[in-house]
Design a protein around this motif. Structure first.
Motif, mmCIF file in Angstrom:
data_model
loop_
_atom_site.group_PDB
_atom_site.id
_atom_site.type_symbol
_atom_site.label_atom_id
_atom_site.label_comp_id
_atom_site.label_asym_id
_atom_site.label_seq_id
_atom_site.Cartn_x
_atom_site.Cartn_y
_atom_site.Cartn_z
ATOM 1 N N ILE A 28 55.046 -22.313 -73.047
ATOM 2 C CA ILE A 28 56.475 -22.588 -72.855
ATOM 3 C C ILE A 28 57.029 -23.337 -74.062
ATOM 4 O O ILE A 28 56.327 -24.087 -74.733
ATOM 5 N N SER A 29 58.292 -23.096 -74.313
ATOM 6 C CA SER A 29 59.034 -23.810 -75.348
ATOM 7 C C SER A 29 60.353 -24.244 -74.735
ATOM 8 O O SER A 29 61.123 -23.388 -74.269
ATOM 9 N N HIS A 30 60.597 -25.536 -74.711
ATOM 10 C CA HIS A 30 61.808 -26.084 -74.099
ATOM 11 C C HIS A 30 61.958 -25.608 -72.659
ATOM 12 O O HIS A 30 63.014 -25.134 -72.240
ATOM 13 N N GLN A 31 60.844 -25.690 -71.911
ATOM 14 C CA GLN A 31 60.786 -25.334 -70.492
ATOM 15 C C GLN A 31 61.003 -23.838 -70.207
ATOM 16 O O GLN A 31 61.202 -23.446 -69.063
ATOM 17 N N THR A 32 60.960 -23.003 -71.246
ATOM 18 C CA THR A 32 61.148 -21.567 -71.074
ATOM 19 C C THR A 32 59.860 -20.837 -71.462
ATOM 20 O O THR A 32 59.363 -21.022 -72.575
ATOM 21 N N PRO A 33 59.309 -20.012 -70.579
ATOM 22 C CA PRO A 33 58.103 -19.249 -70.937
ATOM 23 C C PRO A 33 58.390 -18.300 -72.103
ATOM 24 O O PRO A 33 59.395 -17.587 -72.107
ATOM 25 N N ILE A 34 57.499 -18.333 -73.101
ATOM 26 C CA ILE A 34 57.695 -17.476 -74.278
ATOM 27 C C ILE A 34 56.513 -16.538 -74.517
ATOM 28 O O ILE A 34 56.633 -15.561 -75.247
ATOM 29 N N ALA A 35 55.366 -16.853 -73.910
ATOM 30 C CA ALA A 35 54.192 -15.999 -74.132
ATOM 31 C C ALA A 35 53.204 -16.196 -72.995
ATOM 32 O O ALA A 35 53.226 -17.215 -72.309
ATOM 33 N N ARG A 36 52.335 -15.218 -72.835
ATOM 34 C CA ARG A 36 51.277 -15.305 -71.835
ATOM 35 C C ARG A 36 49.964 -14.951 -72.531
ATOM 36 O O ARG A 36 49.877 -13.948 -73.245
ATOM 37 N N ILE A 37 48.967 -15.782 -72.338
ATOM 38 C CA ILE A 37 47.648 -15.546 -72.925
ATOM 39 C C ILE A 37 46.704 -15.159 -71.794
ATOM 40 O O ILE A 37 46.542 -15.902 -70.828
ATOM 41 N N ILE A 38 46.117 -13.985 -71.929
ATOM 42 C CA ILE A 38 45.153 -13.486 -70.948
ATOM 43 C C ILE A 38 43.858 -13.223 -71.703
ATOM 44 O O ILE A 38 43.837 -12.469 -72.673
ATOM 45 N N GLY A 39 42.795 -13.867 -71.288
ATOM 46 C CA GLY A 39 41.526 -13.766 -72.005
ATOM 47 C C GLY A 39 40.814 -12.449 -71.810
ATOM 48 O O GLY A 39 41.055 -11.715 -70.857
ATOM 49 N N ILE A 40 39.929 -12.181 -72.735
ATOM 50 C CA ILE A 40 39.026 -11.037 -72.646
ATOM 51 C C ILE A 40 37.669 -11.605 -72.268
ATOM 52 O O ILE A 40 37.169 -12.504 -72.941
ATOM 53 N N PRO A 41 37.055 -11.121 -71.190
ATOM 54 C CA PRO A 41 35.764 -11.683 -70.761
ATOM 55 C C PRO A 41 34.715 -11.595 -71.861
ATOM 56 O O PRO A 41 34.747 -10.690 -72.699
ATOM 57 N N ALA A 42 33.800 -12.550 -71.850
ATOM 58 C CA ALA A 42 32.724 -12.563 -72.843
ATOM 59 C C ALA A 42 31.916 -11.278 -72.738
ATOM 60 O O ALA A 42 31.698 -10.745 -71.659
ATOM 61 N N MET A 43 31.475 -10.782 -73.881
ATOM 62 C CA MET A 43 30.676 -9.564 -73.918
ATOM 63 C C MET A 43 29.297 -9.832 -73.324
ATOM 64 O O MET A 43 28.773 -10.927 -73.409
ATOM 65 N N THR A 44 28.710 -8.815 -72.750
ATOM 66 C CA THR A 44 27.384 -8.934 -72.165
ATOM 67 C C THR A 44 26.358 -8.275 -73.068
ATOM 68 O O THR A 44 26.695 -7.536 -73.993
ATOM 69 N N HIS A 45 25.112 -8.538 -72.814
ATOM 70 C CA HIS A 45 23.997 -7.931 -73.565
ATOM 71 C C HIS A 45 24.162 -8.114 -75.066
ATOM 72 O O HIS A 45 24.217 -7.151 -75.841
ATOM 73 N N SER A 46 24.256 -9.335 -75.527
ATOM 74 C CA SER A 46 24.303 -9.683 -76.942
ATOM 75 C C SER A 46 25.433 -8.983 -77.674
ATOM 76 O O SER A 46 25.261 -8.437 -78.757
ATOM 77 N N GLY A 47 26.612 -8.963 -77.093
ATOM 78 C CA GLY A 47 27.769 -8.414 -77.782
ATOM 79 C C GLY A 47 28.050 -6.952 -77.484
ATOM 80 O O GLY A 47 28.996 -6.400 -78.003
#
Length: 92
Positions: A28-47
């Protein structure tokens, strides 16, 4: 989770780790949402991605962790004809 831009800048690694763990972060910037961060799950089996991980898990594929070894390249006959020329001849 709401995070101000200033907090995002000062705690970037911690916030990104939370996103990767599954939490959705709204910046948020000045109480207004400006972006959303959604993660990518960690890779399995050594990448490796999930598809390869499943193939390894069920025994269809095996990998020792090293680089793949390919067959040596084919030696081409230098007196032969170009493939492009062969295609042109076939079209006639």
């Amino acid at each position: 989770m709401l995070v101000a831009v200033r907090d995002l800048k000062s705690n970037l690694l911690r916030i990104l780790a939370q996103a990767q763990a599954g939490e959705v972060i709204e910046v948020i910037s000045h109480q207004t949402p400006i972006a959303r961060i959604i993660g990518i799950p960690a890779m399995t089996h050594s990448g490796l991605d999930q598809g390869l991980g499943e193939l390894i898990g069920n025994g269809t594929l095996s990998w020792s962790g090293g680089k793949p070894r390919f067959a040596p390249p084919l030696k081409l006959d230098p007196t032969g004809c170009c493939v492009s020329q062969m295609l042109l001849d076939d079209r006639r």
